[in-house]
Motif scaffolding. Structure first.
Motif, PDB file in Angstrom:
ATOM      1  N   TRP A 161      -6.067  -8.784 -18.438  1.00 58.29           N
ATOM      2  CA  TRP A 161      -7.023  -9.736 -17.891  1.00 58.29           C
ATOM      3  C   TRP A 161      -6.249 -10.651 -16.954  1.00 58.29           C
ATOM      4  O   TRP A 161      -5.288 -11.294 -17.367  1.00 58.29           O
ATOM      5  N   ALA A 162      -6.645 -10.697 -15.670  1.00 56.45           N
ATOM      6  CA  ALA A 162      -5.855 -11.406 -14.660  1.00 56.45           C
ATOM      7  C   ALA A 162      -6.748 -12.132 -13.674  1.00 56.45           C
ATOM      8  O   ALA A 162      -7.791 -11.611 -13.270  1.00 56.45           O
ATOM      9  N   ALA A 200      -2.001 -13.793 -16.180  1.00 51.80           N
ATOM     10  CA  ALA A 200      -2.617 -12.654 -16.868  1.00 51.80           C
ATOM     11  C   ALA A 200      -2.108 -12.534 -18.297  1.00 51.80           C
ATOM     12  O   ALA A 200      -1.060 -13.069 -18.642  1.00 51.80           O
ATOM     13  N   GLY A 254       1.799  -8.493 -11.439  1.00 52.61           N
ATOM     14  CA  GLY A 254       0.811  -9.036 -10.517  1.00 52.61           C
ATOM     15  C   GLY A 254       1.556  -9.441  -9.264  1.00 52.61           C
ATOM     16  O   GLY A 254       2.156 -10.526  -9.203  1.00 52.61           O
TER      17      GLY A 254
END
Length: 284
Positions: free
Chosen positions: A113-114, A104, A71
């Motif tokens: 999932w973030a 995440a 990310g």
């Protein structure tokens, strides 16, 4: 092993986050978001290495095919640690220059999932995304000021997510198509508990939460009842994960940003007295 151990190294994290146990490498990875840094601790040798990037680094998740997904800033990117190269997978918030990706987790289906959040930590401009294995990023919830700590149940039926600024951990059912049910308050923190940050489930279905401002990690029962805490010598505790071949070691990250404390920003190891769940990998 003593209950709390400070991992010896030559630096402190400005904003340590995202601890990740890699069985493949027998190593712990974690980020220093504000220093744009990915850290690596070898559990074989104790050696610490690192990589520095050109933007805020929220987290690293292993890819099943090798390397990592990061990310980075407002992007999901592939990262090859051998060559140091990155390649963008998705950029869901090109119009949100005030935001960055923060925290995440991957699930058993190989998705990520973030959450995103405002850089100033106050404006509710952030969202929650699902990154599918085909590289598509879909917004599944909003708004968030400080999106934090996804934790996914072992059976994949639900996930927990928090807005640290609201001092509340929310629960979502996960549907078969990857969509989420309604956001439901699960644990509402009392002021003396600090604020919920990164979190992870253990093998008994209990939830461990890094408590920002309270200097501890706290274990909650599957029903959301506060069971016990492990006190740490730093106030700004950010996240935790289980590690080691038996998943019975816990590492805890912290931050020194804005505080003058001897051990702020340290990486800690604690004895949780239980085991964790296996790390999930991204399958895209």
């Amino acid at each position: 092993m003593s209950l709390v151990r400070i991992v010896e190294r030559d630096r402190r994290d400005v904003l340590g986050e995202g601890p990740l146990w890699s069985a493949r490498d027998n190593a712990l990875y974690w980020t220093d978001i504000l220093s744009h840094r990915l850290n690596r601790l070898s559990l074989d040798s104790g050696a610490i290495a690192g990589w520095v990037f050109d933007d805020y680094l929220g987290w690293a998740i292993e890819r099943d095919a090798g390397g990592f997904v990061l990310g980075l800033g407002r992007r999901f990117v592939r990262f090859d640690p051998e060559t140091g190269t990155t390649r963008t997978i998705a950029s869901p918030e090109t119009d949100r220059v005030e935001n960055r990706i923060n925290d995440a987790k991957a699930d058993a289906q190989g998705r990520i999932w973030a959450g995103t959040m405002s850089i100033n930590c106050t404006d509710p401009t952030g969202s929650f995304y699902r990154l599918d294995t085909n590289g598509a990023a879909t917004r599944v919830d909003r708004p968030y000021a400080i999106a934090n700590g996804p934790a996914i149940a072992a059976d994949g039926s639900c996930l927990l997510h928090t807005d640290t600024s609201l001092a509340t951990i929310f629960r979502f059912d996960i549907h078969d198509d990857g969509s989420l049910g309604p956001r439901t308050p699960f644990i509402e923190f009392q002021p003396e508990w600090g604020n919920p940050d990164g979190m992870t489930f253990d093998a008994e279905g209990c939830l461990w939460v890094g408590c920002w401002g309270a200097g501890c990690v706290t274990r909650f029962s599957p029903e959301g009842q506060r069971e016990r805490s492990i006190t740490l010598p730093a106030s700004q505790i950010t996240s935790c994960t289980f590690a080691g071949p038996d998943l019975d070691r816990m590492f805890v990250t912290s931050a020194c940003d804005g505080v003058d404390e001897p051990h702020a920003g340290a990486l800690f190891e604690v004895d949780p007295g239980c085991r964790g769940l296996a790390t999930q990998l991204y399958r895209g």
